[in-house]
Design a protein around this motif. Structure first.
Motif, PDB file in Angstrom:
ATOM      1  N   LYS A  78      29.602  30.275  13.610  1.00  0.00           N
ATOM      2  CA  LYS A  78      31.054  30.330  13.820  1.00  0.00           C
ATOM      3  C   LYS A  78      31.625  30.720  12.458  1.00  0.00           C
ATOM      4  O   LYS A  78      31.697  29.895  11.552  1.00  0.00           O
ATOM      5  N   VAL A  79      31.976  32.001  12.319  1.00  0.00           N
ATOM      6  CA  VAL A  79      32.250  32.590  11.004  1.00  0.00           C
ATOM      7  C   VAL A  79      33.751  32.775  10.780  1.00  0.00           C
ATOM      8  O   VAL A  79      34.446  33.343  11.636  1.00  0.00           O
ATOM      9  N   TYR A  80      34.225  32.303   9.610  1.00  0.00           N
ATOM     10  CA  TYR A  80      35.623  32.476   9.214  1.00  0.00           C
ATOM     11  C   TYR A  80      35.711  33.473   8.062  1.00  0.00           C
ATOM     12  O   TYR A  80      34.879  33.451   7.152  1.00  0.00           O
ATOM     13  N   ASN A  81      36.746  34.328   8.099  1.00  0.00           N
ATOM     14  CA  ASN A  81      37.008  35.196   6.957  1.00  0.00           C
ATOM     15  C   ASN A  81      38.101  34.586   6.076  1.00  0.00           C
ATOM     16  O   ASN A  81      38.560  33.459   6.326  1.00  0.00           O
ATOM     17  N   ALA A  82      38.528  35.312   5.065  1.00  0.00           N
ATOM     18  CA  ALA A  82      39.511  34.785   4.116  1.00  0.00           C
ATOM     19  C   ALA A  82      40.864  34.513   4.774  1.00  0.00           C
ATOM     20  O   ALA A  82      41.650  33.690   4.293  1.00  0.00           O
ATOM     21  N   GLN A  83      41.126  35.167   5.905  1.00  0.00           N
ATOM     22  CA  GLN A  83      42.379  34.962   6.637  1.00  0.00           C
ATOM     23  C   GLN A  83      42.249  33.869   7.711  1.00  0.00           C
ATOM     24  O   GLN A  83      43.142  33.698   8.545  1.00  0.00           O
ATOM     25  N   LYS A  84      41.122  33.156   7.697  1.00  0.00           N
ATOM     26  CA  LYS A  84      40.837  32.081   8.675  1.00  0.00           C
ATOM     27  C   LYS A  84      40.686  32.602  10.103  1.00  0.00           C
ATOM     28  O   LYS A  84      40.837  31.861  11.065  1.00  0.00           O
ATOM     29  N   GLU A  85      40.389  33.895  10.219  1.00  0.00           N
ATOM     30  CA  GLU A  85      40.076  34.461  11.536  1.00  0.00           C
ATOM     31  C   GLU A  85      38.608  34.180  11.850  1.00  0.00           C
ATOM     32  O   GLU A  85      37.792  34.005  10.943  1.00  0.00           O
ATOM     33  N   ILE A  86      38.277  34.157  13.144  1.00  0.00           N
ATOM     34  CA  ILE A  86      36.915  33.836  13.588  1.00  0.00           C
ATOM     35  C   ILE A  86      36.253  35.089  14.155  1.00  0.00           C
ATOM     36  O   ILE A  86      36.893  35.887  14.854  1.00  0.00           O
ATOM     37  N   LEU A  87      34.980  35.246  13.852  1.00  0.00           N
ATOM     38  CA  LEU A  87      34.213  36.428  14.257  1.00  0.00           C
ATOM     39  C   LEU A  87      33.674  36.258  15.678  1.00  0.00           C
ATOM     40  O   LEU A  87      32.919  35.329  15.960  1.00  0.00           O
ATOM     41  N   PHE A  88      34.071  37.174  16.569  1.00  0.00           N
ATOM     42  CA  PHE A  88      33.608  37.175  17.953  1.00  0.00           C
ATOM     43  C   PHE A  88      32.828  38.456  18.240  1.00  0.00           C
ATOM     44  O   PHE A  88      33.085  39.505  17.639  1.00  0.00           O
ATOM     45  N   ILE A  89      31.910  38.354  19.182  1.00  0.00           N
ATOM     46  CA  ILE A  89      31.238  39.539  19.716  1.00  0.00           C
ATOM     47  C   ILE A  89      31.466  39.591  21.226  1.00  0.00           C
ATOM     48  O   ILE A  89      31.714  38.562  21.859  1.00  0.00           O
ATOM     49  N   LYS A  90      31.414  40.786  21.782  1.00  0.00           N
ATOM     50  CA  LYS A  90      31.467  40.924  23.243  1.00  0.00           C
ATOM     51  C   LYS A  90      30.110  41.415  23.715  1.00  0.00           C
ATOM     52  O   LYS A  90      29.629  42.459  23.280  1.00  0.00           O
ATOM     53  N   ARG A  91      29.482  40.593  24.565  1.00  0.00           N
ATOM     54  CA  ARG A  91      28.133  40.899  25.057  1.00  0.00           C
ATOM     55  C   ARG A  91      28.097  40.603  26.550  1.00  0.00           C
ATOM     56  O   ARG A  91      28.568  39.563  26.984  1.00  0.00           O
ATOM     57  N   ASN A  92      27.546  41.532  27.309  1.00  0.00           N
ATOM     58  CA  ASN A  92      27.477  41.372  28.769  1.00  0.00           C
ATOM     59  C   ASN A  92      28.845  41.086  29.372  1.00  0.00           C
ATOM     60  O   ASN A  92      28.980  40.290  30.309  1.00  0.00           O
ATOM     61  N   GLY A  93      29.877  41.719  28.793  1.00  0.00           N
ATOM     62  CA  GLY A  93      31.217  41.599  29.348  1.00  0.00           C
ATOM     63  C   GLY A  93      31.952  40.317  29.018  1.00  0.00           C
ATOM     64  O   GLY A  93      33.064  40.102  29.499  1.00  0.00           O
ATOM     65  N   LYS A  94      31.352  39.441  28.187  1.00  0.00           N
ATOM     66  CA  LYS A  94      32.003  38.180  27.839  1.00  0.00           C
ATOM     67  C   LYS A  94      32.086  38.023  26.327  1.00  0.00           C
ATOM     68  O   LYS A  94      31.216  38.502  25.599  1.00  0.00           O
ATOM     69  N   TRP A  95      33.128  37.331  25.887  1.00  0.00           N
ATOM     70  CA  TRP A  95      33.245  37.029  24.465  1.00  0.00           C
ATOM     71  C   TRP A  95      32.287  35.912  24.096  1.00  0.00           C
ATOM     72  O   TRP A  95      32.150  34.923  24.832  1.00  0.00           O
ATOM     73  N   ASP A  96      31.630  36.081  22.981  1.00  0.00           N
ATOM     74  CA  ASP A  96      30.555  35.181  22.566  1.00  0.00           C
ATOM     75  C   ASP A  96      30.606  35.074  21.040  1.00  0.00           C
ATOM     76  O   ASP A  96      31.400  35.759  20.383  1.00  0.00           O
TER      77      ASP A  96
END
Length: 202
Positions: A78-96
């Protein structure tokens, strides 16, 4: 208490002798293949299956669980950047969230960082803390297996290009603020939603 997900249906593991409205089975006696098939059949009919597996000693719950199905260990972030945004991926049509299998002679922390890098292109990752273990059942080569994912909170100052690992079925990689993350979780998996709640602390 632990939750083992079959799709979005949790099998509850606990030291309680019973849970209201759940079918309780001593975990030593549980036939996982039968339980999983019943859950999948009920899901197909839009019905709910409620299973609770019991053992009086909490540490034995996981010991017995690991004997029921072949286990695949994974690491994720669960990855945060300097702006406190979270890194998401889309796989098999769903956010993960990015995650993947631990390789031989690799620890879970190393695997989690490697998988995030490979699946998203994000670099400069630093683990800030361990979150929890998630459990879910999947099927490969006609056989049910148990995936145990060790989740870590991470941070990075990376501001470069996001590169989805297409050979892993990933079509998008996005940084999401709190509002967009909440929206993405509506089209995600139950065990991912747990990472955004306090359920894993109970």
């Amino acid at each position: 208490m632990y939750k083992v997900f079959v799709n979005n249906t949790p099998i509850i593991l606990s030291t309680k002798k019973s849970i209201e409205d759940y079918q309780t089975i001593p975990i030593k006696e549980a036939d996982f293949s039968t339980i999983i098939r019943d859950i999948l059949n009920k899901e197909a009919m839009h019905e709910e299956a409620r299973y609770h597996l019991y053992h009086k000693k909490e540490d034995r719950l996981i010991e017995h669980l690991y004997t029921k199905l072949p286990v695949v260990v994974a690491g994720g972030g669960k990855v945060y950047n300097a702006q406190k945004e979270i890194l998401f991926i889309k796989r098999n049509g769903k956010w993960d969230l990015p995650k993947g299998k631990v390789e031989k002679k690799e620890d879970t922390e190393t695997a989690a960082i490697r998988e995030v890098e490979e699946e998203t292109g994000v670099m400069g990752l630093e683990i800030t803390k361990f979150l929890y273990r998630s459990f879910h059942v999947f099927k490969r080569n006609g056989e049910f297996r148990l995936k145990v994912t060790y989740w870590f909170e991470m941070k990075t100052d990376y501001e470069g290009e996001l590169v989805p690992q297409k050979e892993e079925g990933i079509t998008k990689v996005k940084w999401k603020n709190t509002k967009k993350a909440k929206k993405a979780l509506q089209d995600s998996y139950a065990n991912i939603k747990l990472l955004f709640s306090h359920d894993y602390l109970s």
